[in-house]
Design an enzyme around this catalytic site. Structure first.
Site, PDB file in Angstrom:
ATOM      1  N   SER A   1     -51.441  25.932  90.078  1.00 22.79           N
ATOM      2  CA  SER A   1     -51.571  26.509  91.033  1.00 22.79           C
ATOM      3  C   SER A   1     -52.590  26.543  92.141  1.00 22.79           C
ATOM      4  CB  SER A   1     -51.083  27.559  90.533  1.00 22.79           C
ATOM      5  OG  SER A   1     -52.654  28.509  90.187  1.00 22.79           O
TER       6      SER A   1
ATOM      7  N   LYS B   1     -59.638  29.283  96.810  1.00 19.49           N
ATOM      8  CA  LYS B   1     -58.153  29.613  96.275  1.00 19.49           C
ATOM      9  C   LYS B   1     -58.073  31.354  97.154  1.00 19.49           C
ATOM     10  CE  LYS B   1     -54.717  29.529  92.400  1.00 19.49           C
ATOM     11  NZ  LYS B   1     -54.737  28.365  90.732  1.00 19.49           N
TER      12      LYS B   1
ATOM     13  N   SER C   1     -53.532  24.798  86.411  1.00 21.59           N
ATOM     14  CA  SER C   1     -53.753  24.842  87.739  1.00 21.59           C
ATOM     15  C   SER C   1     -54.638  23.863  88.533  1.00 21.59           C
ATOM     16  CB  SER C   1     -53.664  26.430  88.150  1.00 21.59           C
ATOM     17  OG  SER C   1     -51.996  26.873  87.711  1.00 21.59           O
TER      18      SER C   1
END
Lengths: 62, 457
Positions: B149, B79, B173
């Protein structure tokens, strides 16, 4: 539309969101905290922060 | 089976037996990324040259009989909140234009030392402050949200564009996009996996963890992340006799889509068939979960962004800027009440978790919604924002710090994946992995999301 393009709309959105946040967070005022301290994250041992009794040790995590 | 289709466990075995080379696997995954990216946009940056060099080195080591472990030669996505020396950590934000990380985050360094090969940095909802990751499309239906996210990481793994990935989880997330894309997501116990070098959203709620195809894969990545000794891998027999599974009688099944509820209850039934004993549990302090989550997250996020909010507010996306600025009026009293509420909530969860070994519940109350939808109207007429709905069932594990593992448990009538989360005591990840693995063995795993379906767009 960006905040620069319409600063009035941006301010209104911020104010509405702040009001919404305040209304949600205000529910915490109902709680009787007694002697409960804040659960800050600087605790070095999870057990002392959490009150979780008899936790498995970190070595047994995986 | 093409190499990119292999699970981490299968790929690791093939590499160890020299049936598959890290170069072949990496090329296969890079090729898959090329195919999927125009449709799914999971990646901010694909580090193909770097990956090819690392794969060649891993291949040389393998040829010399040196294996670093199960992640040796395995392609991964990180990420784009996670620092890798020499690369930008964009946080999917214009605010980070020109950024270059000076050093590896602890997790990136540990995974590199374990032999994993970085194929790219995956999209996040800007600075992790949102639940949809609008740049990225759902792996099963590009007209629907990826979830967030860590949307890019989950979509990459679901579509075969990474053998595993890392995400971060402040209010769901990792677990939300894992559930919405039909992959496994593990939010470990707070503090178990180091967050040094990972851009924070909210220091006291942030966690880093793996997103994988299978539960066993998640165990392998977690072992490398924690720097612990050999993994206590899940019991292959899949026997759960005597294990107490808590089934919430409140909160987790309220305002939940009927198809999600049925799939999760069916999965719980399978745990019972494996020998587990089901025990009803009462989730404590449910009226104050959202207030505590917001009371912690909002002021921490606003505090972190205060400098750039002053100097470059226009570089933030509109939604994130509004949230950050709306946090400015919150005072110390609000924050302290949230911290004290967290103390009470942890005590209550400790009492509840003394009665059971795990709790099984839906990860999210609804599957991936069409992109652009902002709210959900429940059967009782209550209207809830999509973001609030996706956070609602995940937040308790962030507030209390307990570990939570999301596993796919089927798909709804529209073909969208459904996730079940298993929550346990702090540092009881081994128990969650054991239960999740046992469940997985009761039926066929979800296949990779087919790119053919996405090409219809």
């Amino acid at each position: 539309m960006s905040a620069d393009e319409d600063p009035g709309a941006h301010k209104a959105a911020v104010a509405a969101t702040a009001t919404h946040i305040r209304s949600i967070v205000s529910a915490l005022r109902e709680l009787d905290f007694g002697e409960a301290p804040p659960a800050f994250t600087a605790c070095t041992a999870f057990t002392t922060c959490t009150g979780f009794p008899g936790e498995e040790t970190r070595d047994a995590a995986v | 089976m093409r190499p990119f289709e292999l699970t981490l466990t299968a790929a690791a075995e093939a590499i160890r037996q020299r049936r598959l080379s890290p170069v072949e696997l990496t090329e296969s995954v890079l090729d898959r990324i090329q195919q999927m990216e125009p449709r799914l946009n999971a990646y901010v940056t694909v580090t193909a040259d770097r990956a090819r060099r690392a794969a060649l080195e891993a291949e040389r080591e393998a040829a010399a009989g040196r294996f670093r472990g199960p992640l040796h030669g395995i392609p991964m996505g990180l990420k784009d909140l996670i620092d890798v020396a020499g690369l930008a950590t964009t946080a999917s934000s214009r605010v980070r234009h020109g950024h270059r990380a000076q050093s590896d985050s602890t997790v990136a360094a540990r995974l590199a030392a374990a032999g994993a090969i970085l194929v790219g940095k995956t999209h996040t909802h800007e600075f992790a402050y949102g639940l949809t990751t609008p740049q990225t499309r759902n792996a099963w239906d590009p007209g629907r949200v990826a979830g967030g996210s860590s949307g890019g990481s989950a979509v990459a793994v679901a579509a075969g564009g990474a053998t595993f990935a890392l995400g971060t989880d402040t209010g769901g997330s990792i677990r939300v996009p894992a559930a919405l894309n039909g992959v496994v997501g593990l939010k470990p116990t707070y503090g178990l996996v180091p967050t040094e070098g990972v851009t924070p959203l909210s220091w006291s709620l942030d966690h880093v963890g793996p997103i994988t195809r299978t539960v066993a894969d998640a165990g392998l990545v977690l072992t490398a992340l924690t720097g612990a000794g050999p993994a206590h891998l899940p019991d292959p027999a899949g026997e759960l006799t005597g294990l107490r599974v808590g089934v919430p009688r409140n909160y987790y099944f309220e305002r939940t889509d009927p198809e999600v509820e049925s799939a999760v209850r069916r999965a719980i039934g399978r745990l019972e068939a494996l020998g587990a004993r089901l025990v009803e549990v009462e989730i404590p302090m449910t009226r104050h979960i959202q207030a505590t989550q917001w009371g912690l997250m909002v002021p921490e996020a606003t505090a972190y962004h205060a400098p750039t909010l002053r100097t470059a507010p226009d570089l933030y996306g509109a939604d994130v800027r509004v949230l950050l600025e709306a946090g400015e009026p919150m005072d110390a009293g609000d924050y302290l009440r949230a911290q004290r509420a967290r103390t009470l909530m942890r005590r209550e969860w400790a009492r509840m978790l003394a009665e059971v070994d795990v709790i099984a519940a839906p990860t999210v109350p609804v599957t991936a919604v069409p992109s652009g939808r902002e709210s959900i109207t429940w059967a009782d007429g209550m209207v809830e924002s999509v973001s609030d709905a996706y956070v609602r069932l995940c937040a308790p594990a962030n507030i209390t710090g307990v570990p939570s593992l999301s596993v796919p448990v089927g798909r709804d009538g529209a073909g969208m994946p459904i996730g079940m989360q298993l929550l346990g005591r702090p540092f009881a990840e081994a128990t969650l992995l054991r239960v999740g693995n046992a469940y997985e063995r009761t039926g066929p795993a979800l296949p990779l999301a087919p790119l053919e379906a996405t090409s219809l767009l």
